[in-house]
Scaffold this active site. Structure first.
Site, short mmCIF file in Angstrom:
data_model
loop_
_atom_site.label_atom_id
_atom_site.label_comp_id
_atom_site.label_asym_id
_atom_site.label_seq_id
_atom_site.Cartn_x
_atom_site.Cartn_y
_atom_site.Cartn_z
N ARG A 174 88.69 -67.60 -51.99
CA ARG A 174 87.80 -67.99 -53.09
C ARG A 174 88.46 -68.89 -54.12
O ARG A 174 87.90 -69.91 -54.53
CB ARG A 174 87.23 -66.74 -53.79
CG ARG A 174 86.05 -66.15 -53.09
CD ARG A 174 85.97 -64.65 -53.30
NE ARG A 174 86.99 -64.03 -52.49
CZ ARG A 174 86.78 -63.59 -51.24
NH1 ARG A 174 85.59 -63.62 -50.74
NH2 ARG A 174 87.76 -63.09 -50.53
N THR A 175 89.67 -68.51 -54.58
CA THR A 175 90.29 -69.28 -55.65
C THR A 175 90.60 -70.69 -55.15
O THR A 175 90.26 -71.69 -55.80
CB THR A 175 91.57 -68.57 -56.13
OG1 THR A 175 91.22 -67.23 -56.50
CG2 THR A 175 92.20 -69.27 -57.32
N LYS B 170 112.61 -75.69 -46.55
CA LYS B 170 114.05 -76.03 -46.58
C LYS B 170 114.77 -75.29 -47.71
O LYS B 170 115.95 -75.52 -47.94
CB LYS B 170 114.22 -77.53 -46.80
CG LYS B 170 113.53 -78.40 -45.76
CD LYS B 170 113.76 -79.88 -46.11
CE LYS B 170 112.82 -80.79 -45.37
NZ LYS B 170 112.78 -82.13 -45.98
N ARG C 61 99.35 -70.67 -57.08
CA ARG C 61 99.35 -69.21 -56.83
C ARG C 61 100.70 -68.86 -56.23
O ARG C 61 101.13 -69.48 -55.25
CB ARG C 61 98.23 -68.81 -55.88
CG ARG C 61 98.35 -67.36 -55.45
CD ARG C 61 97.15 -66.86 -54.70
NE ARG C 61 96.03 -66.62 -55.61
CZ ARG C 61 94.90 -66.02 -55.24
NH1 ARG C 61 94.73 -65.59 -54.00
NH2 ARG C 61 93.92 -65.84 -56.12
N HIS D 90 95.58 -63.32 -63.60
CA HIS D 90 94.73 -64.23 -62.82
C HIS D 90 93.69 -64.75 -63.80
O HIS D 90 92.53 -64.33 -63.79
CB HIS D 90 94.08 -63.45 -61.66
CG HIS D 90 93.45 -64.29 -60.61
ND1 HIS D 90 93.19 -65.64 -60.75
CD2 HIS D 90 93.00 -63.96 -59.37
CE1 HIS D 90 92.62 -66.09 -59.64
NE2 HIS D 90 92.49 -65.10 -58.80
C1 NCD Z 1 91.96 -61.39 -56.08
C2 NCD Z 1 93.40 -61.83 -56.18
O1 NCD Z 1 93.87 -62.65 -55.38
O2 NCD Z 1 94.04 -61.35 -57.10
N1 NCD Z 1 91.16 -62.20 -55.31
C3 NCD Z 1 90.60 -63.33 -55.85
O3 NCD Z 1 91.28 -64.20 -56.39
N2 NCD Z 1 89.27 -63.43 -55.80
C4 NCD Z 1 91.80 -59.95 -55.81
C5 NCD Z 1 92.45 -59.34 -54.61
O4 NCD Z 1 93.15 -59.97 -53.84
O5 NCD Z 1 92.23 -58.14 -54.42
#
Ligand code: NCD
Length: 357
Positions: free
Chosen positions: A86-87, A116, A137, A174
């Site tokens: 999703r993100t 590397k 991320r 997040h």
């Molecule tokens: C979450 C995450 O990656 O922190 N997912 C997301 O971004 N929608 C929640 C999760 O992984 O449980």
């Protein structure tokens, strides 16, 4: 990294940037600011973002081609060291809907120079030489602070003024998930004030709940109660609890959902974060503690909303339970998911200084 996992001994290496780098407050002006913590936002900033998101959503519904001007000529890079659906995809879709372009390492980060052994500081600066905004991320807490720190140094040396937006830093925060979550609460309930909001599950490792709880506090929600429901081992971290209490929000902690379920206006269910456990046995021992099923939801208010950041596993029961929950009009996680793209569109347009919406 070459085998797709991260050595656990390295997980703390970005934490020192939490004290080395202070993210800029938004204070009504988003343009040119890194987005790495919900602590950057206040109630007024959130109202600006809600209005922008509502406007973007309306324009998307009308297929308004003016949206394509908002980030035209701008480039977003995605740098995901952890799994994402999703993100990652909502950011990519958001940038494209605004007329911007997206770049990513052709075969994923594991086949970039990270393979590397290149460190984060060098990798983000490399990407910052080519892109206007990087969505990052990474498994380390503080990694987005580290990225912002080094991108600010880079800004002194190159023409570009790259920004970083956190897509999640390990078990830290997040922030953009919390923005879409609070927007969805506002969208469904038309207010944040006066609500009884219950966060359930892995509150220890869940970065979405850390950010959401702090953001509700940043909103200075009036007469709002936050309930944290978790087994002892997965309680909300002390630093998050202290932060919320300092902002004057009422907090209840319990390991019994039924203490609070009947009073709750917003249920935020979460997955037990299996990948964050060092010991598989402790995950196994805890993974079935809180399971949302239609029978549990039946005991909640008629106008409750059930949220979840997703992905979901067995914390929402069997596939048949999933289908039954999805059919209940009180579940809003698909709305939440779609709102994620609209909120990220508003945020990208704002930080990149797009024509105003
Ligand atoms: C979450 C995450 O990656 O922190 N997912 C997301 O971004 N929608 C929640 C999760 O992984 O449980």
């Amino acid at each position: 990294m070459s085998n797709g996992t991260v050595n656990r001994t390295d997980l703390r290496q970005s934490e020192r940037f939490l004290s080395l780098y202070t993210p800029p407050k938004i204070a009504g002006e988003f343009t040119g600011k890194h987005i790495i913590s919900v602590e950057q936002f206040d109630r007024h900033d959130l109202q600006i973002l809600f209005d922008a998101t509502l406007s973007i959503r309306r324009r998307m519904r009308q297929h308004d081609r003016g949206l394509l001007q908002l980030t035209a000529g701008r480039l977003m890079a995605t740098l995901f060291y952890e799994a994402s659906t999703r993100t990652d995809l909502s950011f990519q879709a958001a940038m494209r809907h605004l007329g911007g372009e997206v770049v990513a390492a052709s075969n994923g980060v594991q086949f970039s120079s990270i393979y590397k052994g290149e460190n984060l500081a060098d990798t983000v600066r490399a990407v910052g030489c080519y892109a206007d905004v990087i969505v990052l991320r990474h498994p380390n807490v503080g990694s987005s602070y580290e990225a912002a720190y080094y991108l600010d140094l880079l800004r002194e040396q190159v023409i570009r003024q790259p920004l970083v937006i956190s897509g999640g830093d390990g078990i830290g925060e997040h922030p953009t998930q919390a923005l879409l979550d609070i927007f969805t609460i506002f969208d469904c309930k038309h207010r944040i004030d006066g609500l009884n909001i219950t966060l359930v599950g892995d509150l220890r490792h869940g970065r979405t709940v850390h950010s959401l709880a702090k953001l509700i506090a940043r909103y200075e929600a009036q007469d709002t109660t936050l309930n944290f429901v978790a087994p002892d081992e997965l309680r909300m971290p002390e630093n998050v609890l202290n932060y919320i209490r300092e902002q004057g929000i009422a907090v209840n902690e319990t390991d019994n959902l039924y203490d609070v379920l009947g009073e709750t206006d917003v249920i935020y269910w979460t997955r037990v974060q299996e990948e964050r456990f060092e010991d598989p046995d402790s995950y196994e021992a805890i993974k079935d503690r809180f399971i949302m099923t239609p029978a549990v939801l039946a005991q909640a208010k008629d106008d409750v909303i059930l949220m979840h950041p997703l992905p979901r596993k067995h914390e929402m029961g069997t596939p048949a339970d999933h289908d039954a929950l999805d059919a209940d009009p009180r579940t809003v996680y698909f709305k939440q998911m779609e709102n994620g793209m609209f909120v990220r569109m508003a945020l990208l347009a704002k930080v990149l200084g797009g024509l105003w919406v």
